[in-house]
Write a protein that holds these residues in place. Structure first.
Motif, short mmCIF file in Angstrom:
data_model
loop_
_atom_site.label_atom_id
_atom_site.label_comp_id
_atom_site.label_asym_id
_atom_site.label_seq_id
_atom_site.Cartn_x
_atom_site.Cartn_y
_atom_site.Cartn_z
N UNK A 159 0.73 -1.23 0.36
CA UNK A 159 0.35 0.06 0.08
C UNK A 159 0.69 1.13 0.19
N UNK A 160 2.13 1.10 0.78
CA UNK A 160 3.40 2.05 0.46
C UNK A 160 3.52 2.69 -1.10
N UNK A 161 3.54 1.09 -1.24
CA UNK A 161 4.32 1.64 -2.85
C UNK A 161 6.32 0.33 -3.05
N UNK A 162 6.32 0.07 -1.54
CA UNK A 162 7.65 -0.63 -1.36
C UNK A 162 7.72 -2.01 -2.00
N UNK A 163 7.04 -1.87 -3.07
CA UNK A 163 6.73 -2.65 -3.84
C UNK A 163 8.47 -4.61 -3.46
N UNK A 164 9.58 -3.84 -3.36
CA UNK A 164 10.57 -4.77 -2.92
C UNK A 164 10.54 -5.24 -2.21
N UNK A 165 9.81 -4.94 -0.33
CA UNK A 165 9.84 -5.24 0.77
C UNK A 165 8.20 -5.78 0.84
N UNK A 166 7.50 -5.51 -0.93
CA UNK A 166 6.09 -6.61 0.02
C UNK A 166 6.37 -7.69 -0.57
N UNK A 167 7.34 -7.84 -1.22
CA UNK A 167 7.36 -9.10 -2.47
C UNK A 167 7.96 -10.32 -1.72
N UNK A 168 8.93 -9.25 -0.56
CA UNK A 168 9.96 -10.20 0.24
C UNK A 168 8.82 -10.54 1.29
N UNK A 169 8.21 -9.64 1.83
CA UNK A 169 7.14 -10.37 2.96
C UNK A 169 6.18 -11.28 2.81
N UNK A 170 5.68 -11.38 1.00
CA UNK A 170 4.72 -12.22 0.71
C UNK A 170 5.23 -13.31 0.23
N UNK A 171 6.75 -13.71 -0.24
CA UNK A 171 7.09 -14.60 -1.19
C UNK A 171 7.29 -15.05 1.09
N UNK A 172 8.26 -14.79 2.17
CA UNK A 172 8.55 -15.24 3.27
C UNK A 172 6.53 -16.18 4.25
N UNK A 173 5.83 -15.23 3.10
CA UNK A 173 3.90 -15.85 4.79
C UNK A 173 4.46 -16.74 3.13
N UNK A 174 4.27 -17.33 2.24
CA UNK A 174 3.52 -18.17 1.67
C UNK A 174 4.46 -19.47 1.20
N UNK A 175 5.96 -18.86 2.03
CA UNK A 175 6.75 -20.03 1.74
C UNK A 175 5.95 -21.14 3.11
N UNK A 176 5.88 -20.38 3.90
CA UNK A 176 5.31 -20.69 5.46
C UNK A 176 3.89 -21.31 5.35
N UNK A 177 3.09 -21.03 5.09
CA UNK A 177 1.53 -21.08 4.72
C UNK A 177 1.35 -20.59 2.53
N UNK A 178 0.51 -21.28 2.21
CA UNK A 178 0.51 -20.53 0.82
C UNK A 178 -0.56 -20.61 0.70
N UNK A 179 -1.88 -20.31 1.79
CA UNK A 179 -3.14 -20.32 1.43
C UNK A 179 -3.75 -19.16 1.76
N UNK A 180 -2.55 -18.00 1.73
CA UNK A 180 -3.41 -16.35 1.62
C UNK A 180 -3.52 -15.80 1.09
N UNK A 181 -4.74 -15.95 -0.33
CA UNK A 181 -4.71 -16.39 -1.63
C UNK A 181 -4.74 -14.31 -1.41
N UNK A 182 -4.71 -13.69 0.11
CA UNK A 182 -4.51 -12.04 -0.80
C UNK A 182 -3.46 -12.14 -1.36
N UNK A 183 -2.31 -12.59 -0.33
CA UNK A 183 -0.72 -12.34 -0.75
C UNK A 183 -0.43 -12.91 -2.30
N UNK A 184 -1.55 -13.51 -2.92
CA UNK A 184 -0.92 -14.01 -3.85
C UNK A 184 -1.60 -13.07 -5.46
N UNK A 185 -2.97 -12.55 -4.88
CA UNK A 185 -3.16 -11.13 -5.29
C UNK A 185 -1.94 -9.93 -5.56
N UNK A 186 -1.36 -9.99 -3.71
CA UNK A 186 -0.47 -8.39 -4.17
C UNK A 186 0.67 -9.01 -5.18
N UNK A 187 0.68 -10.33 -5.02
CA UNK A 187 2.44 -10.36 -6.47
C UNK A 187 1.79 -10.39 -7.64
N UNK A 188 0.50 -10.45 -8.45
CA UNK A 188 -0.56 -10.19 -9.61
C UNK A 188 -0.42 -8.29 -9.02
#
Length: 373
Positions: free
Chosen positions: A174-203
């Motif tokens: 939301x703040x436009x920091x896509x580098x850290x957004x992707x980093x955190x999304x990937x970390x979360x999804x590596x633990x639990x891939x069922x966060x649909x909102x994170x796949x949407x953020x990556x998209x």
């Protein structure tokens, strides 16, 4: 007499397992409620005996982590938890607490905490939950930067808890920091891939970076997971909307239309699905009409092929308008509230009028085509 001296020696050895500074710290807090003195002497205890993990544990739990402490500081609590574990690992043995403690377990039972390591493992969740929930409250107050700081501390308490990374990814995006957004999304999804909102953020990030192929893959993943999770109609329609848009952008219109129809077929009396589908078609109609209007303004300069392409664009607009109208008519039919029903019906009438206007535009394009022969 010898027995007495022997027992006294044992007592002295027992007392000497913790420093005078540490005992001063605990007495100052537990008896006198003097948090400043407790903090001062606990820090001194760490200097006096760097191999004793109890002062660091005490600082975390009672000085910085306690809800009643005026010096409550989640960041310092996490830091001294880490320090306690670091010291505890020095000799390869688990240092014991001052005294064991019986605590409740999540299954309704009880267990005994005997070591510092076990206690930190147990209480880390409590401090994670407190810091995480406080971060959520800060978001509600619009204090997103402070929320980020708390979520980062929450990660320190529970590094394998994906909710912290999920919150961070969302705030960074939301703040436009896509580098850290992707980093955190990937970390979360590596633990639990069922966060649909994170796949949407990556998209969404891929889409904004003009990588439509990756965007489609991510939006498709988000939508499929949302279906598997049996998420709310509102969530599903949001994922559907994003996938719908990218499918159109990637010229997969037939699949996009089938996607909407399939979703409604799965829940044919859900007014939210019809309303959201109508809004999606309407949004695409507006975008498509805007794009086609650019060509319309320069119609006199277009050749026959360009005019045919322009005609197809407006025919697509009619298709979108009809789909939107059908969905709003269904909303009007299913809505029990008369005023709301009338609003949907009025929207369908506006779309009917718009369809007529677009047909007139197509008629003018056909006329232009005839003139060019």
């Amino acid at each position: 007499m010898r027995i007495f001296l022997y027992l006294f020696a044992i007592l002295l050895v027992s007392c000497s397992t913790t420093s005078v500074e540490y005992r001063t710290a605990t007495t100052s807090l537990r008896n006198d409620r003097d948090y400043n003195k407790a903090e001062e002497y606990a820090l001194k205890a760490l200097e006096v005996d760097p191999n004793d993990a109890l002062p660091a544990y005490f600082l975390s739990m009672e000085v910085y982590g306690s809800s009643s402490s005026p010096k409550k500081d989640y960041k310092k609590a996490a830091m001294y938890f880490a320090k306690a574990l670091e010291i505890d690992a020095l000799d390869g043995e688990n240092q014991k607490l001052e005294s064991s403690k019986i605590v409740p377990t999540s299954d309704g039972g009880q267990k005994e905490l005997k070591t510092i390591k076990a206690a930190i493992e147990y209480y880390s969740y409590n401090l994670w939950a407190e810091s995480f929930n406080e971060g959520i409250s800060l978001i509600s107050s619009g204090k997103n930067e402070k929320a980020v700081e708390l979520f980062l501390v929450a990660v320190d308490f529970m590094p394998m808890e994906p909710k912290s990374y999920n919150a961070l990814a969302t705030l960074y995006y939301e703040s436009g920091d896509y580098v850290n957004a992707l980093k955190m999304a990937d970390k979360a999804l590596s633990i639990d891939s069922s966060f649909s909102t994170l796949w949407s953020i990556k998209g969404s990030i891929a889409n904004e970076q003009n990588d439509q192929i990756l965007a489609e893959e991510m939006f498709r993943k988000a939508y499929d997971i949302a279906l598997k999770n049996k998420e709310s109609a509102e969530n599903l329609s949001g994922h559907m909307s994003r996938l719908f848009d990218i499918l159109f952008k990637n010229d997969k219109k037939s699949e996009a239309l089938l996607l909407s129809e399939r979703l409604i077929e799965s829940d044919p009396e859900n007014i939210d699905l019809y309303r959201n589908a109508g809004a999606v078609y309407q949004n695409i109609l507006n975008d498509s009409f805007l794009a086609a209007s650019d060509g319309l303004m320069n119609m006199n300069t277009l050749n026959e092929m360009e005019l045919e392409n322009l005609k197809i664009q407006f025919e697509d607009c009619i298709n979108m308008a009809q789909k939107a109208r059908e969905n709003f008519l269904m909303c009007s039919e299913l809505e029990l509230d008369e005023m709301e029903s009338e609003i949907y019906y009025d929207e369908s009438k506006k779309l009917k009028t718009r369809i007529k206007e677009i047909k007139r535009i197509i008629k003018n394009i056909n006329k232009k085509l005839d003139e060019s022969e």
